[in-house]
Design an enzyme around this catalytic site. Structure first.
Site, mmCIF file in Angstrom:
data_model
loop_
_atom_site.group_PDB
_atom_site.id
_atom_site.type_symbol
_atom_site.label_atom_id
_atom_site.label_comp_id
_atom_site.label_asym_id
_atom_site.label_seq_id
_atom_site.Cartn_x
_atom_site.Cartn_y
_atom_site.Cartn_z
ATOM 1 N N SER A 550 0.961 -0.967 -0.193
ATOM 2 C CA SER A 550 0.047 0.255 0.194
ATOM 3 C C SER A 550 1.177 1.178 -0.238
ATOM 4 C CB SER A 550 -1.038 0.186 1.291
ATOM 5 O OG SER A 550 -0.184 0.089 2.623
ATOM 6 N N GLY A 579 -2.169 -3.616 0.886
ATOM 7 C CA GLY A 579 -1.992 -5.209 1.757
ATOM 8 C C GLY A 579 -0.963 -5.951 1.170
ATOM 9 N N ASN A 609 3.571 -6.231 6.214
ATOM 10 C CA ASN A 609 2.417 -6.382 6.387
ATOM 11 C C ASN A 609 2.689 -7.675 6.584
ATOM 12 O OD1 ASN A 609 0.297 -4.523 5.299
ATOM 13 N ND2 ASN A 609 0.367 -4.784 2.844
ATOM 14 N N ASP A 700 -1.498 8.250 9.434
ATOM 15 C CA ASP A 700 -1.571 6.354 10.367
ATOM 16 C C ASP A 700 -0.646 5.987 10.832
ATOM 17 O OD1 ASP A 700 -0.440 5.633 8.267
ATOM 18 O OD2 ASP A 700 -2.079 4.754 7.470
ATOM 19 N N HIS A 703 1.445 4.843 6.399
ATOM 20 C CA HIS A 703 1.497 5.716 5.736
ATOM 21 C C HIS A 703 1.975 7.106 5.258
ATOM 22 C CE1 HIS A 703 -1.400 2.016 5.218
ATOM 23 N NE2 HIS A 703 -0.679 1.452 3.976
#
Ligand code: SGN
Ligand code: CA
Length: 725
Positions: A550, A579, A609, A700, A703
């Site tokens: 992502s 993802g 991830n 966040d 990102h």
């Protein structure tokens, strides 16, 4: 040490020692999709299998026999190699078996055995390690089947596939083999695989009988993952009008049946066969159609009708397999071969006979996890042994080698069952406490999600990566697996222990999901993006490729303007997918996204991830990253790889995810050779002096925002120039 001595002895012992070879012959009778629920020795309430039962009466039946991956090709590859799917490389149907690897038939040949395989093979490449083979192409056909010959020509036999395979096997026993050598014969049936086309002699087997569906036939899937509801293998909604239900012509009731796939077997039949077929099916079909037209059948009636059609066809197919076992046993009796021949009956996986409302297999649940395993070994196994030992298909290869007195390679993951046989089914004290299971055919036919898990005597733990869900079943209290107790506080300790066992077993079997190519094809946007990226890649003009998750994907979002400014006129291609983990990238790069591109540079940043979603170990993730680099370099030798350390995440320097990424980076920085692979860790451009990750750059804490992307671009720009961009 003992193994070494054994190996050495083996190498120097002249084979002439076996002049009067007392080693047993082995006949492995193997069917396709035969569930234990349809074998009377296992307690079937719905059919009788007297010949298969004979093996249990005269030898042993294994009540806890499991597969490692509930699918045809994978199960067979486990048997050939004695290894789990991730190590033998055959993960899902459609793969091609790497026949250069060590397999038990090759070793049996070396030990002086004659080997043969007849019937269903389904591994793509030619059988290797067999003195004789004659196999069905792919799934094969029931009526007038074609067989691939050893010279690759095809031969069509008139008749019913189970009978043809039996005849070919008997023929090899009678005329094909060298009677002075021990042999191993695999007689592998197509039946009772879908589309469940019975032999004419059994058309009337269940005439006027109603077979009761299993107690979980109306399962509503509550109390378990939503994924159960999403799969496409229900009797209610996924049976074809022609292919499965044997109607001719157009689908008359689309509400209840799937259309578009006719019964392909009918087309292959001779006029006489068609006549016999129609004489049986047409009256029933016409009666059903008439009752439907008159509005006499409720939804439940239709469901029950479909179940009867399905289960009776399935059981009729089983009956011909039972006949085959009978014929082979009879031949062994008549010739005296029975005395020194081990006979095994098994099937590649279990099957749902209406349990949970399903047909097919694939799930870790009992019905498809179990494989029948019955064995007669005169003089070694006493009649009537019933064993509860947990055995698995990876055990067969070492078992066969052990029977032949041949050494078992250490690389085989299964264990010989011979000690259990000699001990009348009782497992040695150090036997396994759990089996490991993994299903990899993501979102293919039937939409069963990728998952893996373990089963002990009492519990079963499964993990579904797609939804990141655990499921835990107490098989003693809930034998039908109707309620996952992973959230039940009473099972807190059980869950923790099972999770530990799961992790340890995965390590023991060397499972590294970070390197096993995986799709996320069951997520529509992902499939579509993949298709679109493949098309972009096919143009072949990309000079600068970004590969990742992502964070890379975000160049099309918050990073858009910076991208425009820095890369738009440098022929860029963004292969970032939100993802994704290393295994998805590996799949994408090897399935079209890196088919034609030969970029100057590929910027790789992936892995966050892997630890974040899946708790993969940093070592494993690093191996996944290594694989990605190798794929790029192999496919485009002139491309320079700019490998970026995984970006920091989490606000605090003590964030667990952040620490994982540090651990990954520690390993991958060594991948740089500064010729083809260059490494940069630019994490510091996002961090405050005290190591905190500020919201102002990553809102966040994972990102980057526009400013974050700018810092990224600035940081790598000198390197990109150096790499010729
Ligand atoms: C076919 C079947 C599926 C079945 C797979 C795998 N569809 O695709 O129902 O799950 O084989 O079976 S069919 O329309 O062709 O009958 S396996 O035993 O070979 O793994
Ligand atoms: Ca099968």
């Amino acid at each position: 040490m003992r193994r070494l001595i054994k190996t050495l002895l083996w190498a120097v012992l002249p084979l002439s020692l076996f002049a009067a070879d007392q080693r047993p012959n082995i006949i492995f009778i193997f069917s396709d999709d035969h569930a234990v629920q349809a074998i009377s020795a296992y307690g079937s309430q719905i059919n009788r299998t007297p010949n298969i039962d004979r093996l249990a009466d005269e030898g042993a039946i294994f009540l806890n026999s499991f597969c490692a991956n509930s699918l045809c090709g994978p199960s067979r590859a486990c048997i050939q190699t004695g290894k789990h799917s991730h190590l033998n490389g055959f993960m899902r149907n459609g793969n091609r078996f790497d026949s250069s690897q060590t397999t038990f038939p090759k070793l049996l040949q070396r030990a002086g055995y004659q080997t043969a395989i007849i019937g269903k093979w389904h591994l793509g490449t030619d059988p290797v390690g067999y003195d004789y083979w004659e196999i069905l192409p792919g799934q094969g056909n029931y009526y007038n089947p074609d067989f691939i010959q050893m010279d690759h020509s095809r031969k069509r036999y008139h008749g019913y596939v189970t009978d043809v395979i039996t005849d070919l096997a008997l023929n090899w026993l009678k005329h094909g083999r060298d009677p002075n050598k021990p042999f191993m014969l695999m007689c592998q049936h197509k039946a009772p695989h879908r589309n469940w086309a019975p032999a004419p002699r059994y058309f009337n087997l269940f005439k006027d009988k109603k077979i009761p569906p299993p107690p979980t036939f109306h399962d509503d899937y509550s109390g378990r993952s939503r994924l159960l509801k999403e799969n496409e293998m229900t009797v209610a909604r996924h049976m074809y009008w022609g292919h499965d239900m044997k109607f001719h012509g157009k689908n008359l009731f689309p509400k209840y049946f799937r259309g578009g796939l006719a019964n392909g077997e009918y087309r292959r039949m001779t006029p006489d066969q068609k006549k016999a077929w129609d004489a049986h099916y047409e009256p029933e079909n016409q009666a059903f159609i008439k009752a439907m037209r008159e509005g006499k059948l409720s939804d439940e009636d239709v469901l029950q009708w479909k179940y009867q059609r399905y289960i009776t066809d399935y059981l009729k197919c089983v009956q011909s397999v039972d006949d085959s076992v009978g014929q082979i046993l009879k031949y062994l009796d008549e010739t005296g071969l029975a005395k020194n021949t081990v006979v095994i009956y098994s099937s590649d996986q279990g099957f749902y006979l209406g349990e949970h409302g399903w047909f097919d297999k694939r799930w870790i649940f009992e019905e498809s996890l179990k494989m029948p395993f019955l064995i007669r070994w005169p003089g070694v196994i006493k009649p009537g042994v019933r064993s509860k030992a947990m055995i698995q298909n990876i055990d067969y290869a070492p078992t066969f080698l052990d029977m032949a007195g041949a050494p078992i390679p250490a690389e085989m993951q299964g264990r010989s069952l011979v000690p259990l046989f000699k001990n009348q089914g009782k497992a040695p004290a150090d036997w396994r406490d759990a089996i490991y299971y993994a299903y990899y055919e993501n979102a293919a036919v039937h939409n069963v999600p990728l998952h893996d898990g373990i089963r002990t005597e009492r519990y079963k733990l499964a993990f579904f990566p797609r939804t990141r869900e655990w499921q835990l079943f107490d098989l003693e209290k809930d034998p039908h697996e109707l309620r996952s107790v992973h959230n039940d506080p009473a099972y807190k300790d059980v869950l923790a222990a099972m999770q530990k066992r799961y992790r340890d077993l995965r390590a023991f079997y060397k499972v590294n999901t970070a390197v096993i190519p995986a799709t996320r094809g069951d997520e529509k946007w992902w499939r579509e993006r993949d298709r679109q990226k493949q098309a972009e890649a096919r143009r072949g003009d990309a000079e600068l490729v970004f590969i990742g998750d992502s964070i890379t994907h975000g160049w099309e979002g918050r990073g858009k303007e910076v991208w425009q400014e820095y890369y738009a006129d440098r022929h860029p291609l963004n292969l970032g997918f939100s993802g994704d983990r290393t295994e998805h990238v590996i799949w994408r790069l090897t399935h079209g996204e890196f088919a034609r591109v030969k970029p100057k540079a590929a910027v790789v940043m992936i892995g966050t991830n892997n630890t974040g979603h899946l708790m993969q170990d940093p070592e494993q993730v690093a191996a996944g990253i290594r694989r990605i680099i190798d794929i790029i370099l192999e496919r485009s030798p002139k491309t320079k790889v700019l490998l970026l350390g995984v970006f920091p995440r989490g606000h605090s320097p003590l964030d667990m995810g952040r620490l994982n990424n540090i651990a990954i980076n520690q390993i991958i920085r060594r991948f740089a050779d500064n010729k083809r692979v260059f490494y940069m860790d630019i994490g510091h451009v996002f961090l405050d002096p005290d190591g905190a990750l500020p919201k102002s750059l990553m809102p966040d804490y994972l990102h980057p925002n526009a400013e974050g992307y700018r810092r990224w671009a600035e940081a790598i720009e000198p390197m990109l120039k150096k790499l010729g961009l």
